[in-house]
Design a protein around this motif. Structure first.
Motif, PDB file in Angstrom:
ATOM      1  N   GLU A  48       2.635  12.475  15.390  1.00 40.53           N
ATOM      2  CA  GLU A  48       1.263  12.563  15.844  1.00 40.53           C
ATOM      3  C   GLU A  48       0.960  11.217  16.172  1.00 40.53           C
ATOM      4  O   GLU A  48       0.128  11.061  17.395  1.00 40.53           O
ATOM      5  CB  GLU A  48       0.169  12.949  14.658  1.00 40.53           C
ATOM      6  CG  GLU A  48       0.407  14.480  14.282  1.00 40.53           C
ATOM      7  CD  GLU A  48       1.917  14.841  13.570  1.00 40.53           C
ATOM      8  OE1 GLU A  48       1.768  15.974  13.640  1.00 40.53           O
ATOM      9  OE2 GLU A  48       2.258  13.748  12.953  1.00 40.53           O
ATOM     10  N   PHE A  49       1.231  10.311  15.694  1.00 40.70           N
ATOM     11  CA  PHE A  49       1.203   8.714  16.151  1.00 40.70           C
ATOM     12  C   PHE A  49       1.646   8.389  17.284  1.00 40.70           C
ATOM     13  O   PHE A  49       1.337   7.499  18.281  1.00 40.70           O
ATOM     14  CB  PHE A  49       1.598   7.694  15.050  1.00 40.70           C
ATOM     15  CG  PHE A  49       0.620   7.476  13.983  1.00 40.70           C
ATOM     16  CD1 PHE A  49      -0.601   7.584  14.119  1.00 40.70           C
ATOM     17  CD2 PHE A  49       1.186   7.393  12.762  1.00 40.70           C
ATOM     18  CE1 PHE A  49      -1.491   7.436  12.905  1.00 40.70           C
ATOM     19  CE2 PHE A  49       0.274   7.214  11.760  1.00 40.70           C
ATOM     20  CZ  PHE A  49      -1.030   7.248  11.852  1.00 40.70           C
ATOM     21  N   PHE A  57       0.505  19.901  14.239  1.00 41.75           N
ATOM     22  CA  PHE A  57      -0.141  18.572  13.059  1.00 41.75           C
ATOM     23  C   PHE A  57      -0.562  19.328  11.925  1.00 41.75           C
ATOM     24  O   PHE A  57      -1.712  20.136  12.117  1.00 41.75           O
ATOM     25  CB  PHE A  57      -1.222  17.896  13.861  1.00 41.75           C
ATOM     26  CG  PHE A  57      -1.975  16.709  12.984  1.00 41.75           C
ATOM     27  CD1 PHE A  57      -1.193  16.257  12.106  1.00 41.75           C
ATOM     28  CD2 PHE A  57      -3.053  16.212  13.488  1.00 41.75           C
ATOM     29  CE1 PHE A  57      -1.672  15.214  11.305  1.00 41.75           C
ATOM     30  CE2 PHE A  57      -3.585  15.407  12.527  1.00 41.75           C
ATOM     31  CZ  PHE A  57      -2.867  14.778  11.707  1.00 41.75           C
ATOM     32  N   SER A  58      -0.082  19.071  10.721  1.00 39.29           N
ATOM     33  CA  SER A  58      -0.514  19.480   9.699  1.00 39.29           C
ATOM     34  C   SER A  58      -2.007  18.639   8.943  1.00 39.29           C
ATOM     35  O   SER A  58      -1.846  17.983   8.194  1.00 39.29           O
ATOM     36  CB  SER A  58       0.474  19.534   8.544  1.00 39.29           C
ATOM     37  OG  SER A  58       1.490  20.172   8.795  1.00 39.29           O
ATOM     38  N   ILE A  83      -4.200   5.846  16.084  1.00 40.35           N
ATOM     39  CA  ILE A  83      -4.926   6.109  14.743  1.00 40.35           C
ATOM     40  C   ILE A  83      -6.206   6.926  15.250  1.00 40.35           C
ATOM     41  O   ILE A  83      -6.396   8.095  14.334  1.00 40.35           O
ATOM     42  CB  ILE A  83      -5.334   4.600  14.305  1.00 40.35           C
ATOM     43  CG1 ILE A  83      -4.106   4.088  13.822  1.00 40.35           C
ATOM     44  CG2 ILE A  83      -6.330   4.989  12.991  1.00 40.35           C
ATOM     45  CD1 ILE A  83      -4.392   2.631  13.474  1.00 40.35           C
ATOM     46  N   GLY A  84      -7.073   6.812  16.308  1.00 37.84           N
ATOM     47  CA  GLY A  84      -8.168   7.472  16.649  1.00 37.84           C
ATOM     48  C   GLY A  84      -7.917   8.944  16.803  1.00 37.84           C
ATOM     49  O   GLY A  84      -8.625   9.694  16.469  1.00 37.84           O
ATOM     50  N   ASN A  85      -6.755   9.030  17.480  1.00 36.75           N
ATOM     51  CA  ASN A  85      -6.334  10.503  17.585  1.00 36.75           C
ATOM     52  C   ASN A  85      -5.964  11.003  16.539  1.00 36.75           C
ATOM     53  O   ASN A  85      -6.329  12.659  16.346  1.00 36.75           O
ATOM     54  CB  ASN A  85      -5.191  10.657  18.678  1.00 36.75           C
ATOM     55  CG  ASN A  85      -5.754  10.210  20.211  1.00 36.75           C
ATOM     56  OD1 ASN A  85      -6.837  10.478  20.546  1.00 36.75           O
ATOM     57  ND2 ASN A  85      -4.558   9.778  20.852  1.00 36.75           N
ATOM     58  N   VAL A  86      -5.620  10.615  15.454  1.00 33.42           N
ATOM     59  CA  VAL A  86      -5.111  11.532  14.139  1.00 33.42           C
ATOM     60  C   VAL A  86      -6.398  11.385  13.283  1.00 33.42           C
ATOM     61  O   VAL A  86      -6.557  12.655  12.795  1.00 33.42           O
ATOM     62  CB  VAL A  86      -3.876  10.439  13.597  1.00 33.42           C
ATOM     63  CG1 VAL A  86      -3.719  11.201  12.218  1.00 33.42           C
ATOM     64  CG2 VAL A  86      -2.558  10.538  14.403  1.00 33.42           C
ATOM     65  N   VAL A  87      -7.107  10.548  13.230  1.00 34.02           N
ATOM     66  CA  VAL A  87      -8.207  10.346  12.298  1.00 34.02           C
ATOM     67  C   VAL A  87      -9.312  11.594  12.704  1.00 34.02           C
ATOM     68  O   VAL A  87      -9.891  12.058  12.029  1.00 34.02           O
ATOM     69  CB  VAL A  87      -8.935   9.062  12.046  1.00 34.02           C
ATOM     70  CG1 VAL A  87     -10.260   9.021  11.463  1.00 34.02           C
ATOM     71  CG2 VAL A  87      -7.847   8.031  11.453  1.00 34.02           C
TER      72      VAL A  87
END
Length: 301
Positions: free
Chosen positions: A38-39, A46-47, A74-78
């Motif tokens: 994901e990063f 993505f779980s 990070i923004g895309n994951v958070v």
């Protein structure tokens, strides 16, 4: 549907809180996830509703990115708003991660444990905590490493049998009320309900604490249930000396557990029969059948 809170995870593993966020957020999935792909920008599987664990590999990768790249990754994951982030090995330099967690009100936690150890322990805790469960009347014991459920009508002698087994070196798990948890399609765990932890009720004696009376080895928190034994009153001519009994099963939470019946009679060593049943089950799992060996000996003669 059962769930845990992020605060439960904090309490269980004494996690350091870097960003408090909303610690009442729900954890509904039992397995922790490491957001590596994901990063790198791949989100197809993505779980996001799992606890996210950041080990040395993930944090080192983020440190090596430019500030712009790091903020983007990070923004895309958070933005998927997972229950929480847990950083392992007490890693530092997390200002960029702190910023996004504060903005999204997501707890950011930290532990000194290595990643593999934390994930292993957290997965066990969450799997057990989120497992479907039911409570039944009976006694649960661990006999030579084999989980046995003792059932029968009130007063038939379940607790007394458990007491004899404890004196022979086996372990109590729960008396009177047994909590069963389904942790996989084929696995049932037996445990106590906290209130009856370590207690055994014996008629004419009263309540005893087996750990205080016989030592810590007399008690076990939980065990996998592999045998369901029903204690019943003796019935004349109801039992035959068959070489091998036809397998019977009891279902708990859609999981089949081998079932046998042991009839009671004055002078009959019921605890010894429970030990024999448990050890015989173990031998069968190893591929050994006493009846098959007996028949082979007959054929040789």
């Amino acid at each position: 549907m059962k769930s845990l809170k992020v605060q439960d995870l904090i309490n269980r593993f004494s996690l350091e809180v870097l960003v408090a966020g909303d610690t009442a957020r729900t954890i509904s999935k039992p397995k922790a996830h490491r957001p590596g792909l994901e990063f790198a920008g791949y989100f197809d599987f993505f779980s996001h509703d799992h606890v996210q664990v950041l080990g040395r590999k993930e944090i080192t990768y983020l440190h090596k990115l430019t500030e712009e790249e790091r903020n983007d990754r990070i923004g895309n994951v958070v933005k998927y708003r997972p229950p929480c982030f847990v950083v392992t090995r007490s890693q530092e330099g997390l200002k960029y991660l702190t910023k996004y967690c504060e903005e999204e009100n997501i707890p950011l936690l930290r532990t000194p444990m290595p990643t593999y150890k934390f994930m292993e322990m957290a997965d066990i805790y969450m799997t057990t905590g989120l497992a479907p469960e039911m409570a039944i009347h009976g006694v649960c014991v661990n006999v030579s490493g084999i989980g046995v459920l003792l059932r029968g009508k009130s007063g038939v002698g379940k607790s007394e049998t458990a007491h004899t087994l404890i004196r022979r070196g086996h372990r109590l798990v729960a008396d009177d009320m047994v909590v069963l948890k389904k942790i996989s399609p084929e696995t049932i765990l037996g445990t106590h309900n906290e209130v009856n932890r370590e207690f055994l009720a014996l008629r004419s004696i009263g309540l005893i604490n087996v750990s205080r009376l016989y030592g810590r080895r007399a008690f076990q928190e939980e065990t996998r249930i592999v045998l369901d034994i029903e204690l019943t009153q003796w019935q004349e001519y109801a039992l035959n000396n068959e070489l091998e009994l036809e397998p019977k099963f009891t279902e708990y939470l859609d999981v089949r557990v081998p079932h046998i019946e042991i009839q009671l009679q004055p002078g009959r060593d019921v605890a010894g029969l429970v030990e024999a049943a448990a050890n015989n089950w173990y031998l069968r799992m190893q591929g050994y059948s006493a009846a098959d060996e007996f028949m082979k000996r007959l054929e040789k003669q």
